[in-house]
Scaffold this motif. Structure first.
Motif, PDB file in Angstrom:
ATOM      1  N   GLU A  70      -8.934  -1.893  -1.140  1.00  0.00           N
ATOM      2  CA  GLU A  70      -9.315  -1.745   0.261  1.00  0.00           C
ATOM      3  C   GLU A  70      -8.722  -0.488   0.896  1.00  0.00           C
ATOM      4  O   GLU A  70      -8.701  -0.341   2.111  1.00  0.00           O
ATOM      5  N   SER A  71      -8.208   0.385   0.054  1.00  0.00           N
ATOM      6  CA  SER A  71      -7.451   1.514   0.599  1.00  0.00           C
ATOM      7  C   SER A  71      -8.333   2.720   0.943  1.00  0.00           C
ATOM      8  O   SER A  71      -7.866   3.679   1.539  1.00  0.00           O
ATOM      9  N   ASP A  72      -9.572   2.656   0.524  1.00  0.00           N
ATOM     10  CA  ASP A  72     -10.446   3.818   0.717  1.00  0.00           C
ATOM     11  C   ASP A  72     -10.503   4.211   2.186  1.00  0.00           C
ATOM     12  O   ASP A  72     -10.805   3.411   3.058  1.00  0.00           O
ATOM     13  N   GLY A  73     -10.202   5.466   2.430  1.00  0.00           N
ATOM     14  CA  GLY A  73     -10.286   5.956   3.787  1.00  0.00           C
ATOM     15  C   GLY A  73      -9.030   5.764   4.597  1.00  0.00           C
ATOM     16  O   GLY A  73      -8.814   6.422   5.598  1.00  0.00           O
ATOM     17  N   LYS A  74      -8.182   4.851   4.097  1.00  0.00           N
ATOM     18  CA  LYS A  74      -6.961   4.624   4.856  1.00  0.00           C
ATOM     19  C   LYS A  74      -5.966   5.752   4.650  1.00  0.00           C
ATOM     20  O   LYS A  74      -5.973   6.439   3.620  1.00  0.00           O
TER      21      LYS A  74
ATOM     22  N   VAL B 206      -0.133   4.253   5.165  1.00  0.00           N
ATOM     23  CA  VAL B 206      -0.421   2.835   5.398  1.00  0.00           C
ATOM     24  C   VAL B 206      -0.516   2.085   4.072  1.00  0.00           C
ATOM     25  O   VAL B 206       0.038   1.005   3.900  1.00  0.00           O
ATOM     26  N   VAL B 207      -1.195   2.721   3.142  1.00  0.00           N
ATOM     27  CA  VAL B 207      -1.357   2.077   1.838  1.00  0.00           C
ATOM     28  C   VAL B 207       0.003   1.884   1.162  1.00  0.00           C
ATOM     29  O   VAL B 207       0.322   0.801   0.657  1.00  0.00           O
ATOM     30  N   LEU B 208       0.788   2.942   1.187  1.00  0.00           N
ATOM     31  CA  LEU B 208       2.112   2.848   0.561  1.00  0.00           C
ATOM     32  C   LEU B 208       2.938   1.744   1.211  1.00  0.00           C
ATOM     33  O   LEU B 208       3.598   0.960   0.535  1.00  0.00           O
ATOM     34  N   LYS B 209       2.865   1.699   2.498  1.00  0.00           N
ATOM     35  CA  LYS B 209       3.620   0.698   3.224  1.00  0.00           C
ATOM     36  C   LYS B 209       3.177  -0.711   2.831  1.00  0.00           C
ATOM     37  O   LYS B 209       3.995  -1.593   2.596  1.00  0.00           O
ATOM     38  N   GLU B 210       1.872  -0.865   2.713  1.00  0.00           N
ATOM     39  CA  GLU B 210       1.358  -2.175   2.338  1.00  0.00           C
ATOM     40  C   GLU B 210       1.830  -2.569   0.934  1.00  0.00           C
ATOM     41  O   GLU B 210       2.250  -3.691   0.690  1.00  0.00           O
ATOM     42  N   ILE B 211       1.747  -1.618   0.047  1.00  0.00           N
ATOM     43  CA  ILE B 211       2.188  -1.894  -1.315  1.00  0.00           C
ATOM     44  C   ILE B 211       3.675  -2.235  -1.330  1.00  0.00           C
ATOM     45  O   ILE B 211       4.112  -3.223  -1.922  1.00  0.00           O
TER      46      ILE B 211
ATOM     47  N   THR C 116      -3.014   0.164 -11.989  1.00  0.00           N
ATOM     48  CA  THR C 116      -3.523  -0.451 -10.750  1.00  0.00           C
ATOM     49  C   THR C 116      -3.554   0.532  -9.594  1.00  0.00           C
ATOM     50  O   THR C 116      -4.478   0.522  -8.775  1.00  0.00           O
ATOM     51  N   VAL C 117      -2.534   1.371  -9.562  1.00  0.00           N
ATOM     52  CA  VAL C 117      -2.431   2.268  -8.412  1.00  0.00           C
ATOM     53  C   VAL C 117      -3.232   3.555  -8.600  1.00  0.00           C
ATOM     54  O   VAL C 117      -3.507   4.271  -7.641  1.00  0.00           O
ATOM     55  N   GLN C 118      -3.603   3.820  -9.815  1.00  0.00           N
ATOM     56  CA  GLN C 118      -4.339   5.056 -10.102  1.00  0.00           C
ATOM     57  C   GLN C 118      -5.419   5.391  -9.063  1.00  0.00           C
ATOM     58  O   GLN C 118      -5.430   6.505  -8.523  1.00  0.00           O
ATOM     59  N   PRO C 119      -6.290   4.467  -8.789  1.00  0.00           N
ATOM     60  CA  PRO C 119      -7.418   4.802  -7.904  1.00  0.00           C
ATOM     61  C   PRO C 119      -7.006   5.497  -6.619  1.00  0.00           C
ATOM     62  O   PRO C 119      -7.690   6.428  -6.163  1.00  0.00           O
ATOM     63  N   VAL C 120      -5.909   5.071  -6.062  1.00  0.00           N
ATOM     64  CA  VAL C 120      -5.447   5.687  -4.826  1.00  0.00           C
ATOM     65  C   VAL C 120      -5.267   7.183  -5.015  1.00  0.00           C
ATOM     66  O   VAL C 120      -5.760   7.998  -4.226  1.00  0.00           O
TER      67      VAL C 120
END
Lengths: 214, 214, 214, 214
Positions: free
Chosen positions: D87-91, D95-100, D143-147
């Motif tokens: 769900e990280s696309d565009g974010k 924010v993504v790092l924080k969520e992870i 798992t994190v690659q896509p980001v």
DNA sequence: GATGAATGAGGATTCATTCAT
DNA sequence: CATGAATGAATCCTCATTCAT
């Protein structure tokens, strides 16, 4: 004989199954070296079940010893020898000895594991030794007495040989043969040959040479 | 607390003290039935000390077996018999057998506990049986051979007796005597009498009755 | 430190040999997993000797920790960094970081085993953690402060970054690199590359991009 | 035969209770420093019971390690991250790092003791290190690659940064934060602040400053 | 001082026995 | 009754520590 309820009969079976399993396991690892769990597994029962039939592991051993003594020393078993003895009159000693040996051997092969367990434990427990002495040895001697009495009376037995010595020597000689046959896996025929040879030796050691037969 | 510092020479003693204690305890309760703590107590050392000298309890047993084998099968010990055999030429077989028996008996009395331990374990461990067979039995037979060879050559030995059977029977007969003497605490004199009687029986079983050959 | 008399100096040698051996053994098996006998063997001394220098095994561990702390946190060791810091004025942060990293790495490679022992024990002993925090971390931070103070004053440092966070992040980033290099056996050159890359990342994270960088 | 109406469930419980107790004790004293009796006490069972479920103490450790690996590396657990990633696309990366980070932190707090035990043992056992590397690290990276792939493709990621370095640095930075929070008992809010700060640092280290999107 | 044999408390593990199901 | 999980005393073995040499 009124039939007991089924469950009682089954109990007997269980009892004996456990006993048989214990003999098998004890004979392989020794009493102390064996575990009740191994016995249970061998008997196909749960570990706890053993203790329904035998309060303790030691009691299991006692039961084995008692069974052994009563079956080896008991009438049923000695009767084979008894019969041979009763019908021995006039027969050659060698033939009689051979018959006895074969009878005992059959028994011993069937009971080898029990035998081993009991003998081993006898080494460490004087009361077992005594029980064996009283119930097996003495009985056996009593049973075989007639044979020697007859030989003595007919003057065939060499003089100067005490009954005890004779019995002990015969037992020792046979025991060593059986031990060898069990541990080295001697063939049926070579066992026969060895047995004949052993009997021949004992025979000449026992019998007075009147130059009757060669 | 550290205690018992001793000279280097007494270290050897320590090793042997533990071994001796182990023999004593094992012969009373059997290997599995004995505990290392009992051995330690018997040896007068701390339990941990045992493991400085023998890595495991099993190794302690092995050491006993090895000691037994090498002392029973070894030159030193058989040499008693060897001497008897070498000096047996011309002597009556009965005398020779008696000498051998007495020699072995002396040894066995000294080693009875070891003997018991080793024999018991031999029942459960084929490798011990083999070791005994190779190192003790075969050696013993080889040592005694000359006696029978001589008898055979002089025609005194009854024909039809294999060496193996002869040896086995003698061993069995002697063993049963010794066993009885050990377990029933036979007196020295009655042992002598029994021994003579046993030897007499074996002698006549072995020897050809053509009277002395000249 | 004043020099002690010669005998004491020799003692110091022994003392240090044992300490070094303990570090080596502890780092391989962990403190609890290691035995004093292994330490003794590694140090080439008798087991009892260890206890002349360190009353207990635990004290041996304490000594290692203390040594570590004082050598890592102590003047001597930090001085490498100190020198770098003092000479850092005007230099690019990346260069400074690289110099510090290389200096620390050299040290860490030398001290890897101690490091491992101390860190492991720190997990289980808060007092060690505290000691490390007080004597190593704080000191290290104090030493490096000037670099960041200068950057801050010159406006190069991005705002909103607390000193603590910066330090922690740098340490974490470097630590993970070193861990990887130690455990995967990274080559010298790829380590260099990784280090440059890590530093580059940190640099851009720290530095304000208003300036054109060339 | 062996039916387990509820014992199936209870067995699992017992097994897991012991495992949990072991984690707790091992994490306090270390594997070697802990005793099975302490584990038993902590689990509220008799010492012998432990060995019904785990043949040896070592197996208990293995079970802990395996549990850890499969729960940290397993789908179920990573799925939290996976969802975030998907769900990280565009974010914003921050924010993504924080969520992870928050997702991982929640997990880590729950697993801190296991984590500690496993990491400590990993220091001494290469096979554990490998297992962690294969089952946790590689998976996590995948798992994190896509980001990062997305960032790279959109040209946001600064060039010259290898994936490995990025991952390692992030992990190191986060790990040091988590370690500090665990050991110093940082408050929820100050942890948040520190996390934001750390993420900010990493973000600027990773992202290209084109001042394009914000 | 240095040594290492001796120590014995303590640890992991086993196993006969019990008892709730 | 049968079961087998649970028990914990007892066992084998380890290892930090002491001390006579």
């Amino acid at each position: 004989m009124a039939r007991k309820p089924k469950s009682a009969e089954e109990n007997m079976d269980r009892h004996d199954e456990i006993l048989a399993a214990a003999v098998s396991v004890f004979s392989e690892k020794g009493y102390s070296g064996a575990t009740t769990s191994q016995v249970a597994k061998a008997a196909g029962v749960a570990e706890g079940t053993i203790f329904r039939y035998f309060k303790t592991k030691k009691e299991l051993l006692s039961a084995i010893v008692m069974t052994f003594i009563s079956s080896l020393g008991g009438d049923i078993v000695l009767s084979g020898v008894e019969k041979i003895v009763m019908e021995s009159d006039g027969k050659d000693l060698r033939v009689v000895l051979k018959e006895i040996l074969k009878d005992r051997l059959r028994l011993l092969h069937r009971m080898m594991p029990v035998f081993q367990v009991v003998l081993t434990e006898a080494l460490y427990h004087p009361e077992i030794r005594n029980a064996l002495h009283e119930n097996v040895l003495k009985r056996a001697m009593a049973t075989v007495q007639p044979v020697f009495t007859r030989l003595e009376e007919s003057g065939e037995l060499r003089s100067g040989l005490s009954r005890e010595t004779i019995m002990r020597t015969i037992i020792g000689a046979f025991a060593s043969l059986i031990a060898q046959s069990v541990f080295t896996g001697m063939s049926e025929t070579s066992f026969e040959a060895e047995a004949d040879c052993t009997i021949d030796l004992l025979y000449h050691g026992l019998i007075c040479k009147k130059e009757k037969q060669s």
